[in-house]
Scaffold this motif. Structure first.
Motif, PDB file in Angstrom:
ATOM      1  N   LEU B  29       0.780  -1.142  -0.183  1.00 43.47           N
ATOM      2  CA  LEU B  29      -0.059  -0.024   0.131  1.00 43.47           C
ATOM      3  C   LEU B  29       1.077   1.272  -0.024  1.00 43.47           C
ATOM      4  N   LEU B  30       1.799   1.213   0.843  1.00 41.89           N
ATOM      5  CA  LEU B  30       2.740   2.277   0.811  1.00 41.89           C
ATOM      6  C   LEU B  30       3.479   2.581  -0.318  1.00 41.89           C
ATOM      7  N   VAL B  31       3.972   1.432  -0.716  1.00 41.15           N
ATOM      8  CA  VAL B  31       4.822   1.389  -2.098  1.00 41.15           C
ATOM      9  C   VAL B  31       4.194   1.895  -3.026  1.00 41.15           C
ATOM     10  N   SER B  32       2.800   1.457  -3.375  1.00 38.06           N
ATOM     11  CA  SER B  32       2.357   1.904  -4.310  1.00 38.06           C
ATOM     12  C   SER B  32       1.444   3.348  -4.200  1.00 38.06           C
ATOM     13  N   SER B  33       1.136   3.808  -2.936  1.00 38.61           N
ATOM     14  CA  SER B  33       0.642   5.176  -3.069  1.00 38.61           C
ATOM     15  C   SER B  33       1.987   6.112  -3.007  1.00 38.61           C
ATOM     16  N   LEU B  34       2.942   5.583  -2.311  1.00 39.41           N
ATOM     17  CA  LEU B  34       4.024   6.338  -2.467  1.00 39.41           C
ATOM     18  C   LEU B  34       4.742   6.605  -3.888  1.00 39.41           C
ATOM     19  N   ALA B  35       4.487   5.649  -4.705  1.00 41.73           N
ATOM     20  CA  ALA B  35       5.025   5.672  -6.142  1.00 41.73           C
ATOM     21  C   ALA B  35       4.249   6.680  -6.910  1.00 41.73           C
ATOM     22  N   VAL B  36       2.861   6.341  -6.683  1.00 44.08           N
ATOM     23  CA  VAL B  36       2.141   7.258  -7.442  1.00 44.08           C
ATOM     24  C   VAL B  36       2.170   8.999  -6.641  1.00 44.08           C
ATOM     25  N   LEU B  37       2.408   9.024  -5.783  1.00 47.95           N
ATOM     26  CA  LEU B  37       2.446  10.170  -5.022  1.00 47.95           C
ATOM     27  C   LEU B  37       3.652  10.765  -5.360  1.00 47.95           C
ATOM     28  N   ALA B 254      15.874  27.075 -10.432  1.00 49.04           N
ATOM     29  CA  ALA B 254      16.108  25.919 -11.263  1.00 49.04           C
ATOM     30  C   ALA B 254      16.661  24.827 -10.081  1.00 49.04           C
ATOM     31  N   SER B 255      17.615  24.981  -9.681  1.00 46.76           N
ATOM     32  CA  SER B 255      18.311  24.152  -8.546  1.00 46.76           C
ATOM     33  C   SER B 255      17.235  23.826  -7.364  1.00 46.76           C
ATOM     34  N   ALA B 256      16.569  24.908  -6.951  1.00 45.56           N
ATOM     35  CA  ALA B 256      15.742  24.592  -5.857  1.00 45.56           C
ATOM     36  C   ALA B 256      14.775  23.704  -5.973  1.00 45.56           C
ATOM     37  N   GLU B 257      14.213  23.820  -7.451  1.00 48.76           N
ATOM     38  CA  GLU B 257      13.186  22.696  -7.976  1.00 48.76           C
ATOM     39  C   GLU B 257      13.790  21.267  -7.709  1.00 48.76           C
ATOM     40  N   SER B 258      15.100  20.948  -8.483  1.00 49.61           N
ATOM     41  CA  SER B 258      15.407  19.778  -8.536  1.00 49.61           C
ATOM     42  C   SER B 258      15.839  19.309  -6.887  1.00 49.61           C
ATOM     43  N   SER B 259      16.189  20.132  -6.133  1.00 52.00           N
ATOM     44  CA  SER B 259      16.634  19.571  -4.912  1.00 52.00           C
ATOM     45  C   SER B 259      15.265  19.383  -4.039  1.00 52.00           C
ATOM     46  N   VAL B 260      14.257  20.216  -4.128  1.00 52.56           N
ATOM     47  CA  VAL B 260      12.849  20.012  -3.366  1.00 52.56           C
ATOM     48  C   VAL B 260      12.452  18.489  -3.784  1.00 52.56           C
ATOM     49  N   VAL B 261      12.373  18.315  -5.088  1.00 53.56           N
ATOM     50  CA  VAL B 261      11.921  17.138  -5.541  1.00 53.56           C
ATOM     51  C   VAL B 261      12.476  15.809  -5.294  1.00 53.56           C
ATOM     52  N   ALA B 262      13.860  16.052  -5.269  1.00 54.66           N
ATOM     53  CA  ALA B 262      14.816  14.875  -4.849  1.00 54.66           C
ATOM     54  C   ALA B 262      14.710  14.403  -3.154  1.00 54.66           C
ATOM     55  N   LYS B 263      14.718  15.624  -2.614  1.00 53.96           N
ATOM     56  CA  LYS B 263      14.408  15.371  -0.992  1.00 53.96           C
ATOM     57  C   LYS B 263      12.999  14.756  -0.629  1.00 53.96           C
ATOM     58  N   VAL B 264      12.032  15.142  -1.442  1.00 50.28           N
ATOM     59  CA  VAL B 264      10.730  14.672  -1.280  1.00 50.28           C
ATOM     60  C   VAL B 264      10.793  13.042  -1.703  1.00 50.28           C
ATOM     61  N   GLN B 265      11.039  12.915  -2.930  1.00 51.55           N
ATOM     62  CA  GLN B 265      11.428  11.460  -3.246  1.00 51.55           C
ATOM     63  C   GLN B 265      12.510  10.530  -2.356  1.00 51.55           C
ATOM     64  N   GLY B 266      13.303  11.148  -1.919  1.00 50.12           N
ATOM     65  CA  GLY B 266      14.200  10.432  -1.013  1.00 50.12           C
ATOM     66  C   GLY B 266      13.618   9.943   0.265  1.00 50.12           C
ATOM     67  N   LEU B 267      12.955  11.034   0.888  1.00 46.03           N
ATOM     68  CA  LEU B 267      11.986  10.771   1.975  1.00 46.03           C
ATOM     69  C   LEU B 267      11.028   9.710   2.016  1.00 46.03           C
ATOM     70  N   MET B 268      10.471   9.593   0.703  1.00 47.75           N
ATOM     71  CA  MET B 268       9.305   8.623   0.450  1.00 47.75           C
ATOM     72  C   MET B 268       9.890   7.448   0.353  1.00 47.75           C
ATOM     73  N   ALA B 269      11.043   7.166  -0.222  1.00 48.41           N
ATOM     74  CA  ALA B 269      11.719   5.874  -0.495  1.00 48.41           C
ATOM     75  C   ALA B 269      12.070   5.286   0.960  1.00 48.41           C
ATOM     76  N   LEU B 270      12.726   6.339   1.908  1.00 50.69           N
ATOM     77  CA  LEU B 270      13.205   5.762   3.068  1.00 50.69           C
ATOM     78  C   LEU B 270      11.964   5.220   3.956  1.00 50.69           C
ATOM     79  N   VAL B 271      10.840   5.977   3.820  1.00 47.71           N
ATOM     80  CA  VAL B 271       9.533   5.316   4.643  1.00 47.71           C
ATOM     81  C   VAL B 271       9.200   4.095   3.812  1.00 47.71           C
ATOM     82  N   ALA B 272       9.003   4.040   2.756  1.00 41.23           N
ATOM     83  CA  ALA B 272       8.528   2.826   2.001  1.00 41.23           C
ATOM     84  C   ALA B 272       9.603   1.466   2.665  1.00 41.23           C
ATOM     85  N   MET B 273      10.925   1.907   2.527  1.00 45.88           N
ATOM     86  CA  MET B 273      11.840   0.927   2.786  1.00 45.88           C
ATOM     87  C   MET B 273      11.627   0.278   4.291  1.00 45.88           C
TER      88      MET B 273
END
Lengths: 223, 391
Positions: B29-37, B254-273
């Protein structure tokens, strides 16, 4: 005729304890042999070795012309399922499978599950009306008869039974022993471990084990 | 036959199997919802970050020439230039495909008021509608200037700092004099941006140009899609399309965008793991208990001639069933949870991605099978003789 079982100086040790000590034994094809002895004398160990469930520590064991003491684990398993039928005291059955499925399971491990054949085998041990019953819905005698049907379903050369009537009342004991008599009459070789001299009396020959050693061989009345 | 054994075995232990499948389902559930999110959040976050304004600036190419006498060089002089009106016409007629929004700006000094009360102020002229789209965080107390007021003078916005320092209020009429002449203005609202506009008087482009005596504009702020490399490409395209212009990437945004998105994705991956590790432990516990309980049964099967491979296959199928059931349930629930989160956080349903189902099932199966490795190995190694001896 060449013996179906030839054991020479057969020895089995478990963690330094000798369970079976240099046993020499031969069993002729079609013979009914009873193995007697007190608890811990090595009866079940001998039966497990003959049944290819275990390998000897020393000595030589030939079953149906094959030196099983030299077989690898994989070959031993294949040899066992093709040569030996096993009946245990505790009517080991898979609890969530019906009587019919328990018999079919042995067929599946051997080759292919055949429901009609399994049905017939159960019919022959008087359980034609209990095919769909789970072990928990069968009496002890009925469960042991399922085990006998399962042991015979792949037409083994050798039937090994470890105290097959040990947990049965008199009526069921008679019923089960009647089946073994019939098997013997049909030409099956039967090796049976028992505590009961009356049961051993049905065999052609009885051997006694004591502290892992073969004490004596006694021809019985029926022999 | 094997399938029948597996199904009946699972049915017999349905409560325990259900608990294990539920653990996998929660992980899935978390993996799939986090993947979509994660995917959608990245998109949504980029959209949200677009509110941070321009990420490209189009400025005139400065004209510079070396100054010197004979062999004596005295450096260079640069002439202030502007983007000609044709620039805006070109942007309006064929805007680059990657550009989402843009607004031209002209800046100049003007005199507010007259006599001893007067003060120099920076006047900024822009296309107000475009500026509003480009910088949606601009706050206006009062009203945005009407393009052509029905009566009275033209309207302008006064930056909040000027409003406070010079005491200019909404509705007040002010006089501005610049290189292009003098004119009267009505303050329609007070502008607050948190930026330099707070110290400016902001008005529509054409009257500002007239006031400042200008034809072109000083710069065009643009908001383009894509990350840094794409922005660079867009910048080069603009320069090529508009002669005499120079396009610069605003790197912080431009770099703030990349950084924020990468951080959000990293946090989600950590929770899912972490959740998957917990699910693995639940499956491990279930399978280990199952193997322990079924040791006599496995011993019997081996005595009947079952090979280690068949025993392994039987338990592998059971683990696969747990993984598949958990994965499917988790995917369905995860999709629902993701949609609920999407609706409440972003105000819209999130697009379902095609790879989410196979990815979720694959993760669930991997969790179930990896967690079952040790119990299956143990089952395969059960010795029939030891079990039948009652050990």
């Amino acid at each position: 005729m060449e013996p179906i079982i030839t054991a020479h100086a057969l020895t089995k040790r478990y963690n330094g304890t000798t369970a079976l000590d240099r046993v020499d034994l031969t069993v002729a094809p079609g013979e009914w042999l009873a193995i007697m002895g007190p608890s811990g004398s090595g009866k079940t160990t001998l039966l497990n070795l003959i049944g290819c469930l275990d390998l000897p520590s020393e000595g030589k064991l030939l079953v149906a012309g094959t030196e099983v003491s030299r077989l690898s684990g994989k070959d031993l398993t294949r040899f066992r399922r093709e040569t030996v039928g096993l009946v245990f005291q505790q009517f080991y059955l898979v609890p969530y499978l019906t009587a019919l499925e328990n018999v079919m399971l042995a067929q599946y491990f051997h080759s292919i599950a055949d429901e009609a054949e399994a049905r017939q085998a159960l019919d022959e041990v008087g359980l034609g009306g209990r095919l769909r019953h789970l072990p928990s819905q069968l009496s002890g005698g009925e469960q042991q008869r399922v085990c006998i049907a399962r042991a015979l379903i792949n037409e083994p050369k050798l039937v090994l039974a470890d105290e097959p009537t040990g947990n049965l009342d008199r009526a069921n004991e008679d019923l089960v022993l009647g089946l073994f008599k019939r098997l013997h009459e049909q030409g099956h070789t039967v090796v049976m471990v028992t505590h009961d001299p009356e049961v051993a009396g049905l065999a052609q020959r009885t051997v006694h084990l004591d502290h892992g050693r073969l004490a004596e061989a006694v021809p019985t009345a029926s022999g | 036959m094997l399938l029948r054994v597996v199904l009946k075995s699972l049915a017999r232990r349905r409560l325990r199997v259900a608990v294990a499948a539920l653990a996998v389902a929660l992980g899935s559930l978390l993996v799939s919802s986090l993947a979509v999110l994660s995917l959608s959040v990245a998109q949504q976050a980029r959209q949200e970050l677009r509110a941070y304004g321009a990420n490209l600036l189009l400025v005139p190419q400065s004209v510079s020439a070396p100054v010197g006498l004979g062999a004596l060089g005295m450096g260079t002089v640069a002439e202030a230039a502007e983007l000609p009106p044709a620039t805006l016409e070109q942007l309006a007629s064929s805007p680059p495909t990657d550009v989402i929004a843009y607004a031209p700006f002209v800046y100049g000094l003007a005199r507010l008021g007259d006599g001893s009360q007067s003060a120099d102020v920076v006047v900024s002229g822009t296309n107000l509608a475009q500026a509003q789209a480009l910088s949606p965080w601009w706050q206006v107390a009062g009203a945005w200037p009407a393009t052509l007021p029905p009566t009275g003078p033209r309207q302008a916005l006064v930056g909040t700092d000027i409003s406070q320092k010079l005491g200019v209020a909404i509705g007040q009429e002010i006089a501005l004099s610049g290189p292009g002449g003098q004119s009267s203005w009505r303050v329609s609202g007070v502008l607050s941006t948190g930026g330099s506009e707070d110290s400016q008087i902001v008005m529509d482009l054409a009257p500002a140009q007239s006031l400042l005596g200008r034809q072109g504009v000083d710069l065009v702020q643009l908001r383009a899609q894509g990350r840094q490399p794409a922005l660079e490409a867009t910048a080069r395209g603009l320069e090529a399309a508009i002669p005499g212009s120079q396009a610069r990437v605003v790197r912080q945004v431009a770099s703030a965008e990349s950084s924020v998105v990468a951080k959000v994705q990293g946090l989600m991956a950590l929770v899912a793991m972490l959740v998957l590790v917990a699910a693995s432990l639940a499956v491990f516990s279930t399978m280990a208990t199952t193997v322990l309980e079924r040791t006599p049964e496995v011993g019997l099967m081996k005595a009947l001639g079952a090979s280690p491979n068949r025993i392994g296959l039987m338990f592998t199928l059971e683990a696969t069933a747990i993984g598949a059931a958990g994965g499917l349930t988790g995917f369905a629930l995860g999709l629902a949870v993701a949609q609920a989160i999407g609706k409440s956080v972003f105000g819209s349903y999130l697009p379902a991605s095609l790879w989410a189902l196979p990815a979720t099932i694959a993760v669930a199966l991997a969790v179930a099978l990896l967690a079952s490795l040790w119990p299956i190995r143990r089952a395969v190694r059960i010795e029939a003789a030891r079990i039948l001896r009652g050990e």
